[in-house]
Design a protein around this motif. Structure first.
Motif, PDB file in Angstrom:
ATOM      1  N   HIS A 110      -3.615   9.550  -1.588  1.00 51.04           N
ATOM      2  CA  HIS A 110      -2.654   8.522  -1.184  1.00 51.04           C
ATOM      3  C   HIS A 110      -2.022   7.871  -2.408  1.00 51.04           C
ATOM      4  O   HIS A 110      -2.699   7.588  -3.393  1.00 51.04           O
ATOM      5  CB  HIS A 110      -3.323   7.450  -0.322  1.00 51.04           C
ATOM      6  CG  HIS A 110      -3.678   7.929   1.043  1.00 51.04           C
ATOM      7  ND1 HIS A 110      -4.684   7.353   1.775  1.00 51.04           N
ATOM      8  CD2 HIS A 110      -3.181   8.925   1.823  1.00 51.04           C
ATOM      9  CE1 HIS A 110      -4.784   7.957   2.952  1.00 51.04           C
ATOM     10  NE2 HIS A 110      -3.890   8.917   2.991  1.00 51.04           N
ATOM     11  N   ARG A 111      -0.742   7.603  -2.302  1.00 47.66           N
ATOM     12  CA  ARG A 111      -0.019   6.932  -3.373  1.00 47.66           C
ATOM     13  C   ARG A 111       0.536   5.614  -2.840  1.00 47.66           C
ATOM     14  O   ARG A 111       0.218   5.182  -1.745  1.00 47.66           O
ATOM     15  CB  ARG A 111       1.099   7.847  -3.920  1.00 47.66           C
ATOM     16  CG  ARG A 111       0.555   9.059  -4.652  1.00 47.66           C
ATOM     17  CD  ARG A 111      -0.211   8.588  -5.909  1.00 47.66           C
ATOM     18  NE  ARG A 111      -0.792   9.687  -6.659  1.00 47.66           N
ATOM     19  CZ  ARG A 111      -2.063  10.051  -6.606  1.00 47.66           C
ATOM     20  NH1 ARG A 111      -2.903   9.441  -5.800  1.00 47.66           N
ATOM     21  NH2 ARG A 111      -2.514  11.026  -7.349  1.00 47.66           N
ATOM     22  N   GLU A 112       1.401   5.004  -3.618  1.00 43.84           N
ATOM     23  CA  GLU A 112       1.875   3.662  -3.317  1.00 43.84           C
ATOM     24  C   GLU A 112       2.432   3.532  -1.900  1.00 43.84           C
ATOM     25  O   GLU A 112       2.122   2.559  -1.201  1.00 43.84           O
ATOM     26  CB  GLU A 112       2.920   3.235  -4.343  1.00 43.84           C
ATOM     27  CG  GLU A 112       3.284   1.782  -4.222  1.00 43.84           C
ATOM     28  CD  GLU A 112       4.085   1.283  -5.400  1.00 43.84           C
ATOM     29  OE1 GLU A 112       4.500   0.120  -5.341  1.00 43.84           O
ATOM     30  OE2 GLU A 112       4.296   2.036  -6.360  1.00 43.84           O
ATOM     31  N   HIS A 113       3.201   4.482  -1.440  1.00 44.43           N
ATOM     32  CA  HIS A 113       3.800   4.397  -0.104  1.00 44.43           C
ATOM     33  C   HIS A 113       2.720   4.332   0.975  1.00 44.43           C
ATOM     34  O   HIS A 113       2.760   3.462   1.855  1.00 44.43           O
ATOM     35  CB  HIS A 113       4.725   5.598   0.126  1.00 44.43           C
ATOM     36  CG  HIS A 113       5.289   5.659   1.502  1.00 44.43           C
ATOM     37  ND1 HIS A 113       6.319   4.836   1.914  1.00 44.43           N
ATOM     38  CD2 HIS A 113       4.955   6.415   2.571  1.00 44.43           C
ATOM     39  CE1 HIS A 113       6.586   5.085   3.186  1.00 44.43           C
ATOM     40  NE2 HIS A 113       5.779   6.044   3.607  1.00 44.43           N
ATOM     41  N   GLU A 114       1.748   5.244   0.911  1.00 43.37           N
ATOM     42  CA  GLU A 114       0.687   5.280   1.913  1.00 43.37           C
ATOM     43  C   GLU A 114      -0.208   4.050   1.823  1.00 43.37           C
ATOM     44  O   GLU A 114      -0.605   3.472   2.837  1.00 43.37           O
ATOM     45  CB  GLU A 114      -0.172   6.542   1.762  1.00 43.37           C
ATOM     46  CG  GLU A 114       0.547   7.827   2.097  1.00 43.37           C
ATOM     47  CD  GLU A 114       1.283   8.437   0.915  1.00 43.37           C
ATOM     48  OE1 GLU A 114       1.324   7.834  -0.188  1.00 43.37           O
ATOM     49  OE2 GLU A 114       1.842   9.531   1.099  1.00 43.37           O
ATOM     50  N   LEU A 115      -0.536   3.646   0.596  1.00 47.32           N
ATOM     51  CA  LEU A 115      -1.388   2.472   0.419  1.00 47.32           C
ATOM     52  C   LEU A 115      -0.703   1.208   0.938  1.00 47.32           C
ATOM     53  O   LEU A 115      -1.344   0.363   1.559  1.00 47.32           O
ATOM     54  CB  LEU A 115      -1.796   2.310  -1.044  1.00 47.32           C
ATOM     55  CG  LEU A 115      -2.688   3.416  -1.603  1.00 47.32           C
ATOM     56  CD1 LEU A 115      -2.946   3.177  -3.092  1.00 47.32           C
ATOM     57  CD2 LEU A 115      -3.986   3.548  -0.838  1.00 47.32           C
ATOM     58  N   ALA A 116       0.589   1.095   0.688  1.00 47.65           N
ATOM     59  CA  ALA A 116       1.328  -0.076   1.182  1.00 47.65           C
ATOM     60  C   ALA A 116       1.321  -0.104   2.708  1.00 47.65           C
ATOM     61  O   ALA A 116       1.129  -1.165   3.320  1.00 47.65           O
ATOM     62  CB  ALA A 116       2.758  -0.059   0.658  1.00 47.65           C
ATOM     63  N   TYR A 117       1.500   1.054   3.332  1.00 48.10           N
ATOM     64  CA  TYR A 117       1.469   1.122   4.798  1.00 48.10           C
ATOM     65  C   TYR A 117       0.097   0.711   5.332  1.00 48.10           C
ATOM     66  O   TYR A 117      -0.006  -0.102   6.248  1.00 48.10           O
ATOM     67  CB  TYR A 117       1.829   2.536   5.271  1.00 48.10           C
ATOM     68  CG  TYR A 117       1.692   2.691   6.763  1.00 48.10           C
ATOM     69  CD1 TYR A 117       2.679   2.212   7.621  1.00 48.10           C
ATOM     70  CD2 TYR A 117       0.563   3.273   7.312  1.00 48.10           C
ATOM     71  CE1 TYR A 117       2.547   2.328   8.996  1.00 48.10           C
ATOM     72  CE2 TYR A 117       0.416   3.384   8.692  1.00 48.10           C
ATOM     73  CZ  TYR A 117       1.412   2.912   9.527  1.00 48.10           C
ATOM     74  OH  TYR A 117       1.267   3.015  10.878  1.00 48.10           O
ATOM     75  N   LEU A 118      -0.966   1.286   4.757  1.00 46.22           N
ATOM     76  CA  LEU A 118      -2.317   0.948   5.201  1.00 46.22           C
ATOM     77  C   LEU A 118      -2.621  -0.530   4.975  1.00 46.22           C
ATOM     78  O   LEU A 118      -3.257  -1.175   5.814  1.00 46.22           O
ATOM     79  CB  LEU A 118      -3.349   1.805   4.470  1.00 46.22           C
ATOM     80  CG  LEU A 118      -3.364   3.290   4.829  1.00 46.22           C
ATOM     81  CD1 LEU A 118      -4.292   4.059   3.890  1.00 46.22           C
ATOM     82  CD2 LEU A 118      -3.770   3.487   6.274  1.00 46.22           C
ATOM     83  N   ALA A 119      -2.182  -1.058   3.844  1.00 50.08           N
ATOM     84  CA  ALA A 119      -2.421  -2.472   3.528  1.00 50.08           C
ATOM     85  C   ALA A 119      -1.758  -3.376   4.560  1.00 50.08           C
ATOM     86  O   ALA A 119      -2.356  -4.357   5.018  1.00 50.08           O
ATOM     87  CB  ALA A 119      -1.913  -2.794   2.133  1.00 50.08           C
ATOM     88  N   ASP A 120      -0.539  -3.047   4.938  1.00 42.62           N
ATOM     89  CA  ASP A 120       0.161  -3.851   5.942  1.00 42.62           C
ATOM     90  C   ASP A 120      -0.489  -3.707   7.318  1.00 42.62           C
ATOM     91  O   ASP A 120      -0.707  -4.692   8.017  1.00 42.62           O
ATOM     92  CB  ASP A 120       1.633  -3.441   6.030  1.00 42.62           C
ATOM     93  CG  ASP A 120       2.439  -3.885   4.820  1.00 42.62           C
ATOM     94  OD1 ASP A 120       2.012  -4.838   4.127  1.00 42.62           O
ATOM     95  OD2 ASP A 120       3.492  -3.284   4.570  1.00 42.62           O
ATOM     96  N   LEU A 121      -0.801  -2.484   7.701  1.00 43.49           N
ATOM     97  CA  LEU A 121      -1.368  -2.220   9.018  1.00 43.49           C
ATOM     98  C   LEU A 121      -2.708  -2.939   9.199  1.00 43.49           C
ATOM     99  O   LEU A 121      -2.965  -3.539  10.246  1.00 43.49           O
ATOM    100  CB  LEU A 121      -1.554  -0.709   9.211  1.00 43.49           C
ATOM    101  CG  LEU A 121      -2.113  -0.272  10.559  1.00 43.49           C
ATOM    102  CD1 LEU A 121      -1.117  -0.582  11.678  1.00 43.49           C
ATOM    103  CD2 LEU A 121      -2.448   1.206  10.530  1.00 43.49           C
ATOM    104  N   ALA A 122      -3.564  -2.887   8.185  1.00 45.17           N
ATOM    105  CA  ALA A 122      -4.908  -3.476   8.279  1.00 45.17           C
ATOM    106  C   ALA A 122      -4.958  -4.915   7.801  1.00 45.17           C
ATOM    107  O   ALA A 122      -6.018  -5.532   7.820  1.00 45.17           O
ATOM    108  CB  ALA A 122      -5.899  -2.635   7.473  1.00 45.17           C
ATOM    109  N   GLU A 123      -3.832  -5.456   7.375  1.00 49.77           N
ATOM    110  CA  GLU A 123      -3.777  -6.834   6.874  1.00 49.77           C
ATOM    111  C   GLU A 123      -4.868  -7.073   5.837  1.00 49.77           C
ATOM    112  O   GLU A 123      -5.681  -7.994   5.960  1.00 49.77           O
ATOM    113  CB  GLU A 123      -3.880  -7.829   8.031  1.00 49.77           C
ATOM    114  CG  GLU A 123      -2.747  -7.697   9.026  1.00 49.77           C
ATOM    115  CD  GLU A 123      -2.875  -8.616  10.239  1.00 49.77           C
ATOM    116  OE1 GLU A 123      -3.941  -9.249  10.417  1.00 49.77           O
ATOM    117  OE2 GLU A 123      -1.910  -8.695  11.001  1.00 49.77           O
ATOM    118  N   VAL A 124      -4.879  -6.236   4.808  1.00 48.93           N
ATOM    119  CA  VAL A 124      -5.923  -6.338   3.794  1.00 48.93           C
ATOM    120  C   VAL A 124      -5.693  -7.547   2.892  1.00 48.93           C
ATOM    121  O   VAL A 124      -4.566  -7.986   2.680  1.00 48.93           O
ATOM    122  CB  VAL A 124      -6.028  -5.049   2.933  1.00 48.93           C
ATOM    123  CG1 VAL A 124      -6.311  -3.846   3.812  1.00 48.93           C
ATOM    124  CG2 VAL A 124      -4.806  -4.826   2.081  1.00 48.93           C
ATOM    125  N   ALA A 125      -6.789  -8.080   2.382  1.00 52.80           N
ATOM    126  CA  ALA A 125      -6.727  -9.205   1.454  1.00 52.80           C
ATOM    127  C   ALA A 125      -6.547  -8.717   0.026  1.00 52.80           C
ATOM    128  O   ALA A 125      -6.049  -9.452  -0.822  1.00 52.80           O
ATOM    129  CB  ALA A 125      -8.005 -10.039   1.556  1.00 52.80           C
TER     130      ALA A 125
END
Length: 172
Positions: A110-125
């Motif tokens: 995973h790169r920035e695009h995928e990580l950003a999507y996962l971060a938004d979806l899971a509302e990561v801190a």
């Protein structure tokens, strides 16, 4: 404790697992010191040239849990984790379990695009990625590569010393 939005096991199955001794109603993070007390200096983890005893794993897990709390992580937070298969990953995963943080595990590809999507979806801190400055051939991130940095999400790279209690986080 089951988090909001998580579907629990059917009660009949849970009762069966408890009755058979497969489940002991203790969170995974609570087992770390039980293992250390029981197995002490026996080898728990081998990662290349690094060999850690059960006691050393417990000490590092506690150290990292304290570090995460010091960085503002709290029980109920989600943490996006993208680390290779290494002892630091194990330590971080167990530290999250000790303090009630849910690690969301991202693939090394995973790169920035995928990580950003996962971060938004899971509302990561926060997000943890490999240390870009570490001299490692296993790091999926090239040295100097861009990092996700948005105001709502903290992003850290993780580096660990070979001795307990010395974790370094770099804000990316």
């Amino acid at each position: 404790m089951i988090r909001t939005g998580v579907v629990g096991w059917p009660q009949e199955a849970a009762d069966r697992y408890v009755a058979s001794g497969l489940w002991r109603r203790q969170p995974l993070g609570g087992w770390v010191w039980s293992w250390a007390d029981r197995y002490g200096h026996r080898t728990a983890v081998v990662d290349g040239s690094v060999r850690l005893s059960y006691r050393e794993v417990a000490e590092r897990v506690d150290s990292l849990a304290e570090r995460l709390l010091g960085l503002g992580m709290r029980n109920g937070d989600n943490l996006l984790v993208q680390l290779p298969n290494c002892w630091e990953f194990l330590g971080l995963f167990l530290a999250c379990q000790r303090i009630g943080v849910a690690p969301l595990l991202a693939l090394p590809a995973h790169r920035e695009h995928e990580l950003a999507y996962l971060a938004d979806l899971a509302e990561v801190a926060a997000i943890v990625v490999p240390d870009p400055c570490a001299a490692s051939t296993t790091s999926p991130w090239p040295r100097g590569s861009p990092r996700i940095a948005r105001s709502a999400v903290r992003s850290w790279s993780l580096a660990a010393s070979r001795s307990p209690g010395t974790w370094t986080s770099r804000r990316c």
